[in-house]
Design a protein around this motif. Structure first.
Motif, short mmCIF file in Angstrom:
data_model
loop_
_atom_site.label_atom_id
_atom_site.label_comp_id
_atom_site.label_asym_id
_atom_site.label_seq_id
_atom_site.Cartn_x
_atom_site.Cartn_y
_atom_site.Cartn_z
N GLY A 85 0.79 -1.23 0.00
CA GLY A 85 0.00 0.00 0.00
C GLY A 85 0.82 1.27 0.00
O GLY A 85 0.34 2.33 0.36
N GLY A 86 2.08 1.18 -0.40
CA GLY A 86 2.95 2.34 -0.45
C GLY A 86 3.78 2.53 0.80
O GLY A 86 4.53 3.49 0.92
N ALA A 87 3.68 1.59 1.76
CA ALA A 87 4.47 1.68 2.99
C ALA A 87 5.93 1.31 2.73
O ALA A 87 6.82 1.71 3.47
CB ALA A 87 3.89 0.79 4.07
N LYS A 88 6.16 0.53 1.68
CA LYS A 88 7.52 0.10 1.33
C LYS A 88 7.73 0.31 -0.16
O LYS A 88 6.77 0.40 -0.93
CB LYS A 88 7.75 -1.37 1.70
CG LYS A 88 7.71 -1.60 3.20
CD LYS A 88 8.01 -3.03 3.55
CE LYS A 88 8.02 -3.20 5.08
NZ LYS A 88 8.32 -4.59 5.44
N LEU A 89 8.99 0.37 -0.55
CA LEU A 89 9.34 0.58 -1.94
C LEU A 89 10.40 -0.43 -2.34
O LEU A 89 11.47 -0.48 -1.72
CB LEU A 89 9.89 2.01 -2.13
CG LEU A 89 10.22 2.44 -3.54
CD1 LEU A 89 8.95 2.52 -4.39
CD2 LEU A 89 10.93 3.79 -3.52
N GLU A 90 10.09 -1.24 -3.34
CA GLU A 90 11.08 -2.16 -3.88
C GLU A 90 11.90 -1.38 -4.90
O GLU A 90 11.37 -0.85 -5.86
CB GLU A 90 10.43 -3.38 -4.52
CG GLU A 90 9.83 -4.31 -3.50
CD GLU A 90 9.24 -5.57 -4.12
OE1 GLU A 90 9.13 -5.66 -5.37
OE2 GLU A 90 8.87 -6.45 -3.35
#
Length: 143
Positions: free
Chosen positions: A120-125
């Motif tokens: 949900g946009g909490a992390k970024l690969e």
């Protein structure tokens, strides 16, 4: 009354349903120690993303360190404030951004980059690669 509460909860949750974006503040994580390494701020202008190192957060990090290994216009520039992500655009119809580059200021190498928000946009690969060889880091959104 129940419907009002449900409507309020839906209104508060709506931003989480919005298309997640890489724009914002991110904590980078050290691959080996799993500790927070730095804070990178990703911004967007005219559909193009760029990212700069805002802070060095690793214990004992030298805030005056320079990118001595860089070979382009970033050579010998301070790492704090250094633009490490350049020229990234969203893939039409997808929650994926690519087409630009990312610099590893540790070794001065530049890689093709793909940014994919997850959870949900909490992390970024963050996938850096040359041809088919690369690695993926997961950055965590900073509060």
């Amino acid at each position: 009354m129940r419907y009002r509460i449900a409507a309020l909860l839906l209104a508060l949750a709506a931003p989480a349903w919005a298309n997640p974006t890489p724009v914002g503040r991110w904590h980078t994580i050290d691959d080996d120690t799993k500790e927070v390494k730095s804070e990178v701020v990703i911004t967007e202008q005219d559909g193009v993303l760029t990212g700069r190192v805002e802070k060095l957060l690793r214990k004992g990090a030298d805030p005056n360190r320079r990118c001595t290994a860089c070979t382009d216009d970033r050579k010998d520039q301070p790492i704090v404030g250094l633009e490490i992500i350049r020229g990234v655009r969203q893939v039409p119809g997808k929650a994926v951004w690519e087409g630009g580059t990312i610099l590893d200021p540790e070794n001065g190498k530049t890689y093709n980059v793909r940014l994919t928000p997850v959870e949900g946009g909490a992390k970024l690969e963050v996938r850096g690669s040359i041809l088919f060889i690369g690695r993926t880091q997961t950055w965590v959104r900073a509060n």
